[in-house]
Design an enzyme around this catalytic site. Structure first.
Site, PDB file in Angstrom:
ATOM      1  N   SER A  39      25.445  12.698 -46.220  1.00  0.00           N
ATOM      2  CA  SER A  39      25.308  12.605 -44.893  1.00  0.00           C
ATOM      3  C   SER A  39      23.836  11.945 -44.610  1.00  0.00           C
ATOM      4  O   SER A  39      23.683  11.634 -43.529  1.00  0.00           O
ATOM      5  CB  SER A  39      24.943  14.146 -44.668  1.00  0.00           C
ATOM      6  OG  SER A  39      24.091  14.954 -45.324  1.00  0.00           O
ATOM      7  N   ASP A 326      18.162  19.386 -37.956  1.00  0.00           N
ATOM      8  CA  ASP A 326      19.093  20.554 -37.941  1.00  0.00           C
ATOM      9  C   ASP A 326      18.730  21.271 -39.212  1.00  0.00           C
ATOM     10  O   ASP A 326      17.532  21.031 -39.432  1.00  0.00           O
ATOM     11  CB  ASP A 326      20.682  20.516 -37.820  1.00  0.00           C
ATOM     12  CG  ASP A 326      21.038  19.514 -39.061  1.00  0.00           C
ATOM     13  OD1 ASP A 326      20.385  19.280 -39.951  1.00  0.00           O
ATOM     14  OD2 ASP A 326      22.295  19.086 -38.775  1.00  0.00           O
ATOM     15  N   HIS A 329      19.167  18.352 -42.281  1.00  0.00           N
ATOM     16  CA  HIS A 329      18.900  16.973 -42.107  1.00  0.00           C
ATOM     17  C   HIS A 329      17.831  16.679 -41.313  1.00  0.00           C
ATOM     18  O   HIS A 329      17.304  17.031 -40.196  1.00  0.00           O
ATOM     19  CB  HIS A 329      20.053  16.111 -41.344  1.00  0.00           C
ATOM     20  CG  HIS A 329      21.206  16.636 -41.927  1.00  0.00           C
ATOM     21  ND1 HIS A 329      22.375  17.362 -41.697  1.00  0.00           N
ATOM     22  CD2 HIS A 329      21.752  16.106 -43.178  1.00  0.00           C
ATOM     23  CE1 HIS A 329      23.375  17.517 -42.408  1.00  0.00           C
ATOM     24  NE2 HIS A 329      23.212  16.802 -43.447  1.00  0.00           N
TER      25      HIS A 329
END
Length: 353
Positions: A39, A326, A329
């Site tokens: 990610s 978040d 991340h």
């Protein structure tokens, strides 16, 4: 004599300009940026997958140009974008799985990264995302497309002069290890992941990649999700056993890549991001941040993916003040600090090839 002097002056001028260009724009020899991993580098490959691990909805992308919800796990751009911009290639790097991608969009490179994946095949299986090994399969498809649309020579040029980056391990360490604990202890699992990373680089090299950078593990025990669950309500300390696994992975990976660099042609680099991010988390004000132990979205304690949405209360207005977007991340600004701190150091080694 007059014309000889004019000719000499012209030659010296051209030489000086070429030297200045070489110093200021060494990236002119870099044809594309090709990225694999999770990610951290995903720019939307998960959008059409049958997985819960996606983020193509608000407030993700609130600081992206136009406020677009692209599927990037951040408030704005991610390192694949920032590095592409630093190389002078593009302001954003497209996701290979984007169904609207045109052949010409492939020329400056793509990212095959898929949020939630890892070096351990079980990681992608659990999360229903694209494993790094399947990303290699898509890379073979990419090469075929380049040959078909732009010819053998262009495809060869891409392979020889692109920068290839590999970023993975966080999901393996933080999640999949629990499912592997019956087979591995923490040290042996970290070593297994590092050995898998080296195997991945070998396979990538076999396909023609010659400038390969592999990111270290990050201090994943210090992300808000871990400090909330394991750090205590008051102290919110890092999950040290998890950080120790990350450091074990790094201590195995770094010398293995150094050996591989000596063995294979081209350049293979170990890129240490652990120390920079850890220092940012421990000393946020030093880097211009106000909050390091919580994310912006929903105050980012346990908010990630679908738990960070347009209905999530208390999402901050100024994400640039936060290291984390978040619970897992970083923000675009945190990514920018990392890229600015590390990239010049490592790219100079690539340019010297």
């Amino acid at each position: 004599m007059k014309y000889q002097m004019l000719w000499l002056a012209l030659v010296l001028t051209i030489a000086a300009e070429a030297n200045a260009a070489a110093k200021q724009g060494k990236n002119t020899t870099i044809t594309a940026l090709i990225v694999f991993g999770d990610s951290i580098m995903d720019t939307g490959n998960n959008n059409n997958l049958p997985t819960l691990l996606k983020c193509n909805f608000p407030p993700y992308g609130k600081d992206f140009p136009g406020g677009s919800t692209t599927g990037r796990f951040s408030d704005g751009r991610v390192p694949s974008d920032l590095i592409a911009e630093k190389l002078g290639l593009a302001k954003t790097l497209p996701a290979y799985m984007n169904p609207n991608l045109k052949p010409e969009d492939l020329l400056n490179g793509v990212t095959f990264a898929s949020g939630g994946t890892g070096y351990d095949p079980l990681t992608a299986q659990i999360m229903s995302v694209i494993s790094v090994w399947d990303q290699l399969t898509y890379f073979k498809e990419y090469i075929s497309k380049m040959k078909k649309h732009f010819g053998e020579e262009k495809a060869k040029d891409i392979l020889e002069n692109s920068i290839f980056l590999v970023v993975s391990s966080s999901n393996d360490l933080a999640h999949t290890y629990l499912a592997r604990a019956h087979r591995y202890d923490r040290t042996s699992y970290a070593n297994f992941l590092a050995d898998s990373a080296v195997k991945f680089v070998r396979e990538l090299h076999k396909l023609g990649a010659r400038k390969i950078g592999v990111f270290s593990a990050v201090p994943v025990g210090c992300v808000p999700l871990q400090t909330t669950v394991y750090g205590g309500l008051l102290t919110r300390g890092c999950n040290q056993p998890l950080n120790n696994m990350a450091k074990q992975f790094n201590s195995r990976l770094s010398p293995a890549l150094d050996s591989l660099d000596k063995e294979l042609d081209g350049v293979i680099l170990y890129i240490d991001v652990y120390d920079t991010l850890y220092d940012m988390i421990q000393h946020p004000k030093k880097y211009g941040f106000e909050v390091a132990d919580r994310g912006c979205c929903g105050k980012g304690t346990l908010a990630m993916s679908y738990l960070c949405n347009s209905l999530t209360p208390f999402t901050c207005s100024n994400s640039s003040a936060y290291i984390f977007w978040d619970s897992y991340h970083p923000t675009e600004r945190a990514y920018q600090v990392i890229v600015d701190n590390l990239l010049d150091k490592y790219l100079s080694k690539v340019y010297d090839v």
